[in-house]
Design an enzyme around this catalytic site. Structure first.
Site, short mmCIF file in Angstrom:
data_model
loop_
_atom_site.label_atom_id
_atom_site.label_comp_id
_atom_site.label_asym_id
_atom_site.label_seq_id
_atom_site.Cartn_x
_atom_site.Cartn_y
_atom_site.Cartn_z
N ASP A 12 0.72 -1.17 0.10
CA ASP A 12 0.10 0.04 0.07
C ASP A 12 0.81 1.12 0.04
OD1 ASP A 12 -2.42 1.66 0.08
OD2 ASP A 12 -2.39 1.97 2.18
N SER A 13 0.24 2.48 -0.27
CA SER A 13 1.16 3.63 -0.20
C SER A 13 1.49 4.05 1.23
CB SER A 13 0.15 4.73 -0.91
OG SER A 13 -0.99 4.81 -0.27
N CYS A 75 -4.35 -1.40 -2.03
CA CYS A 75 -4.47 0.00 -2.26
C CYS A 75 -5.41 0.08 -3.68
CB CYS A 75 -3.12 0.59 -2.63
SG CYS A 75 -3.08 2.30 -3.29
N GLU A 160 -2.99 9.19 7.93
CA GLU A 160 -1.37 9.10 7.86
C GLU A 160 -0.81 10.01 9.01
OE1 GLU A 160 1.12 7.55 5.62
OE2 GLU A 160 -0.71 6.26 5.27
N CYS A 194 -10.86 2.76 -0.51
CA CYS A 194 -9.75 3.08 -0.07
C CYS A 194 -9.41 2.43 1.07
CB CYS A 194 -9.60 4.75 0.10
SG CYS A 194 -7.83 5.55 0.82
N HIS A 196 -7.51 2.95 3.50
CA HIS A 196 -7.15 3.67 4.65
C HIS A 196 -8.48 4.23 5.41
CE1 HIS A 196 -3.16 4.72 3.04
NE2 HIS A 196 -3.04 5.55 4.14
N1 DGL Z 1 -4.95 3.37 0.55
C1 DGL Z 1 -4.74 3.52 -0.57
C2 DGL Z 1 -6.24 3.35 -1.50
O1 DGL Z 1 -6.80 2.36 -1.13
C3 DGL Z 1 -4.23 4.93 -1.05
C4 DGL Z 1 -4.15 6.00 -0.21
C5 DGL Z 1 -3.44 7.24 -0.96
O2 DGL Z 1 -2.16 6.96 -0.94
O3 DGL Z 1 -3.93 8.02 -1.24
O4 DGL Z 1 -6.44 4.01 -2.37
#
Ligand code: DGL
Length: 278
Positions: A12-13, A75, A160, A194, A196
């Site tokens: 993931d990012s 992600c 984050e 997402c 997150h």
């Molecule tokens: N967690 C990621 C997603 O599912 C990306 C979050 C990001 O880096 O913007 O899209």
């Protein structure tokens, strides 16, 4: 050809992919995993198509260099903007026997069982919403469904920066839930598109009317991976089984470890890595 067994790679990012990893490890505890978070370059959600693709490919290559035969892009932004190109253009050159899988398709498969009205909302990063990946996949799998997307550019930075429990999170979550629901009164299911966003689930539920189902991806992706490994014994036998998990981050390892420990509910000792173009 014989392959050495290796951990499953989860990318993931940033921290969001931990919400997927946690559920995968509940459903498939027997395998080894390497989690890679590109925290130094998160968020990806506001970055261009080209950059998300380049960063994701670098991360996949890094996990391949660790021996991973199977990599999950935990992600949505990377799944939306990089997965297809990696699968179609890069994998054939890198190693056609390795696999990279994403999170959008398994989520879309599930939404057909959940929505009764056929009016589905999607929260995602600006990149995921602009890509229209959910609209396209839902149209293919559930023709007749209507999709209402809403980008939440502030939600990933809140997570984050460890602000998901603060008052600032209430302000943005309320505003974005209202903006999504104002698009259609018949929405009865909302995808958290997402990885997150499950970290904001308490706030999201607080502002979401109770008749609307909030779809988190973790368990869905975990069950889909279990099914994939069952259907692909040639890949399953290349995944090592020691129940371990290594954590890698492109940011500060101590900072990553302390937050990751909370998410995955166990002591995390992450290692710092640097990613480079090949
Ligand atoms: N967690 C990621 C997603 O599912 C990306 C979050 C990001 O880096 O913007 O899209």
């Amino acid at each position: 050809m014989t392959h050495t067994k290796a951990p499953i790679g989860i990318f993931d990012s940033g921290f969001g992919g931990l919400s997927i990893l946690r559920e995968i490890r509940k459903v498939l505890p027997q395998y080894d995993y390497i989690f890679l978070g590109d925290n130094a370059r998160a968020p990806y959600g506001t970055r261009s198509f080209q950059l998300v693709y380049e960063f994701t490919l670098q991360s996949v290559n890094y996990l391949f260099a660790q021996g991973c035969q199977l990599v999950i892009l935990a992600c949505n932004t990377a799944s939306a903007k990089a997965l297809r190109t990696i699968q179609q253009n890069d994998l054939p050159h890198i190693d056609p026997t390795r696999r990279v899988l994403g999170v959008i398709r398994p989520t879309v498969e599930k939404v057909g069982e959940i929505s009764r009205t056929g009016h589905v909302g999607v929260f995602g990063t600006p990149g995921t919403i602009q890509s229209r990946s959910y609209d396209i996949e839902i149209a293919k799998m559930h023709p007749g469904f209507s999709v209402y997307g809403h980008a939440c550019p502030m939600w990933v930075p809140l997570v984050e920066n460890r602000e998901s429990d603060g008052d600032g999170a209430d302000y943005f979550v309320k505003k974005d839930v209202e903006a999504l629901l104002s698009q259609c009164a018949d929405i009865d299911a909302v995808i958290l598109g997402c990885t997150h966003y499950p970290l904001l689930i308490h706030k999201i539920r607080k502002y979401m009317p109770p008749h609307i189902q909030v779809i988190e991806q973790g368990h869905i992706v975990a069950e889909s991976l279990k099914d994939y490994l069952h259907r692909h014994p040639e890949m399953e036998c290349r995944c090592s089984q020691g129940g371990s998990c290594r954590y890698l981050t492109t940011e500060d390892a101590t900072r990553f470890s302390s937050l990751a420990s909370v998410f995955v509910n166990e002591e995390v000792a992450a290692q710092h890595v640097t990613l480079a173009a090949k």
